[in-house]
Design a protein around this motif. Structure first.
Motif, PDB file in Angstrom:
ATOM      1  N   GLU A 309       1.024  -0.910   0.212  1.00 50.84           N
ATOM      2  CA  GLU A 309       0.118  -0.440  -0.089  1.00 50.84           C
ATOM      3  C   GLU A 309       0.514   1.243  -0.269  1.00 50.84           C
ATOM      4  N   THR A 310       1.815   1.470   0.509  1.00 52.35           N
ATOM      5  CA  THR A 310       2.374   2.885   0.677  1.00 52.35           C
ATOM      6  C   THR A 310       3.689   2.814   0.281  1.00 52.35           C
ATOM      7  N   SER A 311       4.023   2.360  -0.668  1.00 50.35           N
ATOM      8  CA  SER A 311       4.827   1.973  -1.583  1.00 50.35           C
ATOM      9  C   SER A 311       3.836   2.369  -3.329  1.00 50.35           C
ATOM     10  N   THR A 313       0.747   3.565  -3.394  1.00 48.55           N
ATOM     11  CA  THR A 313       0.684   4.687  -2.796  1.00 48.55           C
ATOM     12  C   THR A 313       1.543   6.236  -3.491  1.00 48.55           C
ATOM     13  N   THR A 314       2.995   6.144  -2.502  1.00 46.97           N
ATOM     14  CA  THR A 314       4.167   7.057  -3.067  1.00 46.97           C
ATOM     15  C   THR A 314       4.268   6.897  -4.397  1.00 46.97           C
ATOM     16  N   GLN A 365       8.137  11.882  -1.396  1.00 50.97           N
ATOM     17  CA  GLN A 365       7.256  11.284   0.070  1.00 50.97           C
ATOM     18  C   GLN A 365       7.091  12.259   1.246  1.00 50.97           C
ATOM     19  N   ILE A 370       1.374  10.263   3.083  1.00 46.36           N
ATOM     20  CA  ILE A 370       1.195   8.872   2.947  1.00 46.36           C
ATOM     21  C   ILE A 370       0.212   8.067   4.110  1.00 46.36           C
ATOM     22  N   VAL A 371       1.227   9.202   5.175  1.00 48.21           N
ATOM     23  CA  VAL A 371       0.139   7.936   6.574  1.00 48.21           C
ATOM     24  C   VAL A 371       0.350   9.900   7.719  1.00 48.21           C
ATOM     25  N   PHE A 437       8.024   7.588   7.949  1.00 52.49           N
ATOM     26  CA  PHE A 437       7.789   5.961   8.241  1.00 52.49           C
ATOM     27  C   PHE A 437       7.975   6.257   9.660  1.00 52.49           C
ATOM     28  N   CYS A 444       8.608   1.903  10.972  1.00 54.09           N
ATOM     29  CA  CYS A 444       7.866   1.097   9.940  1.00 54.09           C
ATOM     30  C   CYS A 444       8.778   0.249   9.538  1.00 54.09           C
ATOM     31  N   THR A 484      -4.060   5.473   5.157  1.00 55.02           N
ATOM     32  CA  THR A 484      -3.373   6.149   4.444  1.00 55.02           C
ATOM     33  C   THR A 484      -3.893   7.585   3.630  1.00 55.02           C
ATOM     34  N   THR A 486      -4.414   8.603  -0.149  1.00 53.37           N
ATOM     35  CA  THR A 486      -4.048   8.366  -1.434  1.00 53.37           C
ATOM     36  C   THR A 486      -4.746   9.022  -2.624  1.00 53.37           C
TER      37      THR A 486
END
Length: 497
Positions: A309-311, A313-314, A365, A370-371, A437, A444, A484, A486
């Motif tokens: 999900e995170t990568s 989305t980035t 980033q 993202i978070v 992170f 993370c 997250t 998006t």
């Protein structure tokens, strides 16, 4: 109506009025703030401040409340006390200086429902969490994390992704699914021991379930379930979709575990599941170590989410920002051409010679954010933070948005500016407040994997293509916030270079 009936009616009304007053007083006494507790807006009886923060842009609402009440303020969600912390210095004090005290996750009703018995990697605490986190990191390192083999696997997956982009023949399309499949395949190789074809419908369904589950974990539905579980478990709503996603993906993971059991060779483990099965068969483990099958399912789910999900989305934010800033896209491609050229794939050793591209990826980033509100922590003992008293058991939310956009740490925090990561000589530098992170004990665990994925996928994409938005499409930087943040759905044109 006779006097006896009228008297009975008034007795009933009086009883109900007494019960209401009693409940209001009990709610006030139970939830009144202790001395020196962080300030905050007054809450409603029973529900507290659950309507205080908009689910659409909660990080912006937190920023507004921080301006009104200071960088540390409090809210009440149902019966739970929550303290919000903002600004790099105060967030650092909480997550790093007092990191040991704020290492645990709160035992929310959502966590009890999805991760019972202190299971999983995200929501477990104490000895189990430490044991499982160490095991996951060491095992993933054994299967390529930080090694040349993983780098080659990402390069090969990049090649597959580029071929799919070429098949679009320049037509406008939404890249979300392709990016999820490509990035997801990297963690799949480490956890399941295999990659999935992009045409695999089942794989796509599970990626969709993962993405929706992550969104729902940060939604108002999850907040309502946490605050009022007794009522919400009987009501229809999107919280039920969250639970279904965990069951659906869990069944898929369980099928893979059964296949691994049949082919298991303890002397030749091929992936994370193999290694975990070996540990389950090790009789020396205590039950609190967490080596049992349900925990394997939840751990695998968490790794699947963290590795996808995170990568992905980035990378989507990277496309949005490069299309909004075509001059930056051109500079990135000029550096790629000068250092790598067009014929060979990028390698991690190229990063030192590509400071501008590295700076752009880091700025993506930062701005992508993202978070935005980080994951919740809980105070393990009474403590003082920012001059205020934080009682044991209080949930802490440390705003990463306030760190990544802190005006005292970034020259132009509200602008996309790769110069944030370049010194006067044009060399790459990483400011201390770069915390996409998170930080501290719960930083993370997939940070090193994400860094490798972002560099290799990003450079591969812009080495082969120039990207643009369809004519008339307005690209938004606001984003959709759940677990997250998006981008809003968008389409791209790919132009071979």
């Amino acid at each position: 109506m006779d006097l006896l009936a009228l008297s009975g009616l008034w007795d009933l009304k009086g009883l109900l009025l007494f019960l209401l007053v009693f409940l209001l007083i009990a709610d006030y006494l139970k939830n009144r703030k202790p001395p020196s507790y962080p300030p905050g807006p007054a809450g409603l009886p029973f529900v507290g401040n659950i309507f205080e923060i908009s689910p659409k842009e909660p990080h912006l609402q937190v920023a507004k409340l921080a301006k009104d009440y200071g960088n540390i303020f409090s809210l009440r969600r149902g019966r739970d006390l929550v303290v919000f912390v903002s600004g790099f210095k105060l967030v650092k004090e909480a997550l790093v200086t007092q990191g040991e005290n704020f290492a645990d996750r709160p035992c929310t009703n959502i966590a009890r429902k999805i991760y019972p018995e202190n299971s999983g990697l995200f929501f477990s605490n104490g000895h189990t969490w430490k044991k499982q986190r160490r095991f996951a990191l060491s095992t993933l390192r054994n299967f390529g994390l930080g090694k040349k083999t993983l780098e080659l696997a990402i390069c090969e997956e990049s090649r597959c992704l580029l071929e799919e982009l070429e098949r679009q023949k320049g037509d406008a399309f939404d890249p979300t699914n392709l990016f999820s499949k490509a990035v997801g395949n990297i963690i799949c190789q480490m956890v399941f021991g295999r990659r999935f074809d992009y045409s695999d419908h089942t794989y796509q369904q599970h990626l969709d379930s993962l993405a929706d589950a992550v969104h729902l974990l940060g939604s108002i539905w999850a907040q309502f379930y946490d605050a009022f579980p007794t009522i919400m478990k009987h009501l229809p709503g999107r919280h039920n979709d969250l639970f279904r996603h965990y069951e659906t993906v869990g069944a898929f993971i369980r099928e893979n575990i059964e296949k691994h059991k049949k082919e298991h060779n303890p002397d030749n483990p091929k992936d994370y599941i193999d290694a975990f099965i070996t540990e389950m068969e090790n009789s020396s483990h205590d039950s609190t170590d967490g080596f049992y099958e349900f925990n394997l399912i939840r751990n695998t789910f968490d790794l699947f989410v963290a590795g996808t999900e995170t990568s992905s989305t980035t990378l989507l934010w990277g496309l949005v920002l490069m299309m909004k800033h075509p001059d930056v896209q051109e500079k990135v491609q000029a550096e790629i051409d000068a250092v790598i050229g067009q014929s060979r794939p990028p390698m991690m050793s190229d990063r030192l010679d590509m400071p501008y591209t590295d700076a752009v990826i880091h700025e993506v980033q930062r701005v992508g954010n993202i978070v935005p509100l980080n994951d919740p922590r809980v105070a393990m003992k009474d403590t003082t933070l920012g001059g205020y008293f934080i009682p044991k058991g209080t949930t802490l939310m440390a705003s990463l948005t306030s760190v990544l956009f802190d005006e005292s740490e970034w020259e132009t925090p509200d602008s996309f500016n790769p110069g944030h990561f370049l010194d006067a000589e044009g060399k790459f530098r990483k400011p201390e407040a770069f915390w996409p992170f998170s930080a501290g004990k719960r930083v993370c665990p997939g940070e090193s994997l994400a860094k490798m994925e972002l560099f290799l996928f990003f450079v591969s994409l812009f080495q082969k293509f120039r990207f643009s938005a369809p004519e008339g499409m307005e690209l938004s930087l606001e984003g959709i916030v759940g677990g997250t943040r998006t981008p809003y759905p968008f389409k791209i044109h790919t132009h071979p270079r």
